[in-house]
Design an enzyme around this catalytic site. Sequence first.
Site, short mmCIF file in Angstrom:
data_model
loop_
_atom_site.label_atom_id
_atom_site.label_comp_id
_atom_site.label_asym_id
_atom_site.label_seq_id
_atom_site.Cartn_x
_atom_site.Cartn_y
_atom_site.Cartn_z
N LYS A 152 -15.95 -53.71 -21.16
CA LYS A 152 -16.82 -53.44 -19.82
C LYS A 152 -16.27 -54.58 -18.88
O LYS A 152 -16.15 -55.69 -19.28
CB LYS A 152 -18.45 -53.70 -20.29
N ASN A 159 -17.64 -36.92 -9.12
CA ASN A 159 -18.18 -36.05 -7.90
C ASN A 159 -19.42 -35.50 -8.07
O ASN A 159 -20.12 -35.34 -9.13
CB ASN A 159 -16.80 -35.38 -7.42
N LYS A 218 -0.64 -23.14 -3.94
CA LYS A 218 -1.11 -22.89 -5.52
C LYS A 218 -0.66 -21.50 -5.93
O LYS A 218 -0.99 -21.06 -6.98
CB LYS A 218 -2.38 -23.18 -5.57
N1 CTP Z 1 -7.98 -28.17 -8.62
C1 CTP Z 1 -7.28 -28.07 -9.80
N2 CTP Z 1 -6.53 -29.45 -10.15
C2 CTP Z 1 -6.87 -30.51 -9.26
C3 CTP Z 1 -7.43 -30.44 -8.27
C4 CTP Z 1 -7.89 -29.10 -7.76
O1 CTP Z 1 -6.94 -27.38 -10.51
N3 CTP Z 1 -6.23 -31.72 -9.79
C5 CTP Z 1 -8.28 -26.79 -8.07
C6 CTP Z 1 -9.55 -26.74 -7.96
O2 CTP Z 1 -10.38 -26.55 -9.11
C7 CTP Z 1 -10.02 -25.74 -6.81
C8 CTP Z 1 -8.76 -25.92 -5.97
O3 CTP Z 1 -7.72 -26.64 -6.89
O4 CTP Z 1 -10.14 -24.43 -7.28
C9 CTP Z 1 -8.88 -26.70 -4.79
O5 CTP Z 1 -9.54 -27.84 -4.89
P1 CTP Z 1 -10.05 -28.77 -3.88
O6 CTP Z 1 -10.36 -30.32 -4.50
O7 CTP Z 1 -10.60 -28.26 -2.76
O8 CTP Z 1 -8.42 -29.18 -3.30
P2 CTP Z 1 -7.36 -30.21 -3.49
O9 CTP Z 1 -6.08 -29.18 -3.95
O10 CTP Z 1 -7.49 -31.24 -4.77
O11 CTP Z 1 -6.82 -30.60 -2.30
P3 CTP Z 1 -7.62 -31.70 -1.07
O12 CTP Z 1 -8.57 -32.62 -2.06
O13 CTP Z 1 -6.54 -32.47 -0.56
O14 CTP Z 1 -8.78 -30.82 -0.36
#
Ligand code: CTP
Length: 397
Positions: free
Chosen positions: A289, A210, A341
């Site tokens: 690959k 990402n 969380k």
């Molecule tokens: N996070 C994490 N582990 C994951 C996904 C997210 O620890 N597998 C943590 C990120 O580091 C951040 C928080 O959760 O602090 C929120 O991450 P975000 O990507 O905004 O949200 P998600 O919980 O993944 O939900 P969504 O993608 O549906 O918005």
Amino acid sequence: MKLKGFTIVVGVTGGIAAFRAVDLVSALKKQGVEVYVVMSNSAQQFVGPLTFEAISGNTVHLDILESPPGWKFPHLELAEKADAVVIAPATANFLSKAALGMADDLLSALLLGCESTVLICPAMNSKMYRHPAVQENIKKLNDLGYSVLTPGEGHLACGDTGPGRLPDIPEIISELEKDLTVNQDFNGFTVLVTAGATREPIDPVRFISNKSSGKMGFALARAACERGARTILVSGLLHPATPPGVQLVETATAREMYNEVLKHYSTVDVVIKAAAVGDYKPKEVSGQKIKKESGQLVLELEKNTDILMELGQKKNKQLLIGFAAETENLEKNAVKKIQKKNLDMVVANNVHIKGSGFNSDNNMAKLLFPGGEIKELPLISKSELAHIILDNIKKLK
Ligand code: CTP
């Protein structure tokens, strides 16, 4: 007199503003600072070393190969002595050498050996200052963890008008005071920060990732460490320079990040999860690959563990701070994350706002708390935001 007792190296490079460094040295001496001056060759064309010697009360250092009696390596000895190094004025040429990490003279070599605060004060013609090459170098220097002051605007010695003046001496001094007298309010705490983007392999040459640059997490780690915390930074592979004093652990996949975070979890007081963790990974990783075929390629993805959610379930004494990068319904989604969380605070930002979020040096965020309180912050630098986040964590402790 906040700087009394500190040792500061003043680096002077060859611009017309070199004469103003004399006032800087004099102002530092008046505050009770031990000052060592290092001059580049061209700086000596503008001001004589004897002037700085008289004002600083110390030998002026000019050559990497000339050691004063009892000193082995002047660049390393000066780097070791310095609580801070300030380069004033810093020419375009010096910015470019420092951005490249060159070490062809005393001042640039000294910077490489220095783990203390470095404050760079560019001064030059405004066209030169605005040149993309100079701006790119300033960006690199910021990424390396140096503070770079914005020059003042006005009439320049060359006759032009615009940005390029050496900032006023009180401004340079107040920046040094800010850098050197940071509150040590996280002394005795261990802070774990995660930063950057995870990578989920598809085959030996491709991965899913990402846009996260790691800048926010690295700014948080730097700020925590400056404020006295033992700081562990678990980061994705692409990231800015590691701040001095921070323990860096590099991870590629969400699983690796999970393992590292869990390994340290029981020993930390605060976890700040700024990393953009991939929610999904390919179910199968091809050993070879994947070759182009006619028709579509369908990748089957499976969910990664939510690291933060698991930390929330296992929470003991730790404070848990999450991030929420959203494109819509910012507050609603952030509140959901606090509950789901088990968080103590969420830093939420809308990634659609121009000049904020992914890969930017600035961020516009809202801090949300379990009790429903919301603090809205303006667009500020990631470094300023990092300190505000820490101020709020301190209030929760
Ligand atoms: N996070 C994490 N582990 C994951 C996904 C997210 O620890 N597998 C943590 C990120 O580091 C951040 C928080 O959760 O602090 C929120 O991450 P975000 O990507 O905004 O949200 P998600 O919980 O993944 O939900 P969504 O993608 O549906 O918005």
